[in-house]
Design a protein around this motif. Structure first.
Motif, mmCIF file in Angstrom:
data_model
loop_
_atom_site.group_PDB
_atom_site.id
_atom_site.type_symbol
_atom_site.label_atom_id
_atom_site.label_comp_id
_atom_site.label_asym_id
_atom_site.label_seq_id
_atom_site.Cartn_x
_atom_site.Cartn_y
_atom_site.Cartn_z
ATOM 1 N N HIS A 90 0.917 -1.229 -0.060
ATOM 2 C CA HIS A 90 -0.116 0.089 -0.199
ATOM 3 C C HIS A 90 0.904 1.160 0.035
ATOM 4 O O HIS A 90 2.296 1.174 -0.018
ATOM 5 N N HIS A 92 1.506 5.547 1.043
ATOM 6 C CA HIS A 92 1.145 6.678 1.811
ATOM 7 C C HIS A 92 1.408 8.068 0.929
ATOM 8 O O HIS A 92 2.632 8.007 0.341
ATOM 9 N N GLU A 102 5.942 8.604 5.046
ATOM 10 C CA GLU A 102 5.778 8.557 6.501
ATOM 11 C C GLU A 102 7.222 8.506 7.148
ATOM 12 O O GLU A 102 7.429 9.355 7.970
ATOM 13 N N HIS A 115 4.533 0.728 0.784
ATOM 14 C CA HIS A 115 4.998 -0.231 2.160
ATOM 15 C C HIS A 115 4.620 -1.719 1.613
ATOM 16 O O HIS A 115 3.509 -1.826 1.210
ATOM 17 N N THR A 196 2.098 1.868 11.242
ATOM 18 C CA THR A 196 1.952 3.178 11.322
ATOM 19 C C THR A 196 0.497 3.628 11.287
ATOM 20 O O THR A 196 0.218 4.818 11.283
#
Ligand code: 3J4
Ligand code: ZN
Length: 255
Positions: A90, A92, A102, A115, A196
């Motif tokens: 996925h 961010h 992140e 990630h 996270t």
């Protein structure tokens, strides 16, 4: 009790999810002056990442991120004491104005971060492993802007318009997932941290690659501008703020 959480009010995570206030949280800032070179960190060996011609993969907008389900034939065969199999990957990201990785390097954010979530094969599934101290290994890659379209990322980016609505999914053909990661996997940082997102379990051995991935400005814009979350709001800025190290060591595989 499934609690609603969002990125706008991350301080609320601390009261609603007990692990989120722990002392081994992620992401972190990687201070390159303070990392320790560890010549004994074994190089990573990824196996089964080429899914070209194999079954289609499900891409979902889950309201928090863009996620691709991965088969357990994808494994990390070296780099850890145990074998980890892939479950999902996925992203961010931020906005055109706000870079949304992140992890940060020397307090600088990249535009986005990928990630790839793996779990220890000694556990039955991702949900079980996510609660175990040695349960998860996540590979993190920084995504920056390059001059050219990245053909490997286009396989994902071109499908985004089909899943703009929260909780929608689509199928994309199998492709070589290795090509979503940096050219070289030899230079990485390693530290112990957490999910996270809530429930923030402190069960992740993090590997963050030093070398970044490049996508075009247009491809990044597709990620930033296409997906929607609840109340038809734009899904963006889905990154957690860097967390305190509390004495943790960050290892580096390179000088
Ligand atoms: C688990 C929970 C749900 O976090 S990240 O650190 O890579 N950004 O383990 C599963 C669920 O069973 O209840 O969010 O986490 C997921 S997860 O491990 O796939 N996960 C970690 C989702 C965000 C990701
Ligand atoms: Zn993540």
């Amino acid at each position: 009790h499934q609690h609603h959480w969002g990125y706008h009010d991350q301080e609320l995570w601390l009261s609603a999810f007990e692990h989120c206030s722990g002392k081994s949280q992620s992401p972190i800032n990687i201070d390159t002056d303070k990392v320790s070179y560890d010549p004994k960190l074994p190089p990573l060996k990824l196996e089964g990442y080429d899914l070209t011609g194999s079954t289609a993969l499900t891409l979902i907008n889950n309201g928090h991120t863009l996620q691709l389900s991965l088969p357990s034939s994808m494994r990390i065969m070296r780099g850890f004491d145990q074998v980890f199999v892939a479950a999902q990957l996925h992203f961010h990201w931020g906005t055109k104005e706000v870079p949304g990785s992140e992890h940060t390097i020397d307090n600088v954010h990249f535009p986005a971060e990928i990630h790839v979530v793996h779990y220890n094969t000694k556990y039955a599934n991702l949900a079980e492993a996510a609660r175990k101290a040695d349960g998860l290994a996540v590979l993190g890659g920084f995504i920056g802007i390059g001059l050219h379209d990245n053909d490997n990322y286009e396989k994902i980016m071109s499908a985004l318009s089909d899943i703009s609505i929260e909780e929608s999914d689509t199928e994309i053909p199998g492709f070589n997932v290795r090509h979503l990661l940096p050219d070289s996997l030899d230079r990485f940082y390693r530290y112990n941290g957490s999910l996270t997102t809530p429930p923030c379990f402190q069960t992740v051995s993090w590997t963050v690659f030093n070398d970044s991935i490049r996508v075009s400005r247009r491809q990044l814009a597709a990620l930033e501008d296409t997906l929607k979350t609840e109340h038809n709001k734009l899904l963006s800025k889905n990154f957690r703020a860097p967390q305190l190290l509390h004495g943790r060591k960050v290892l580096a595989s390179f000088h």
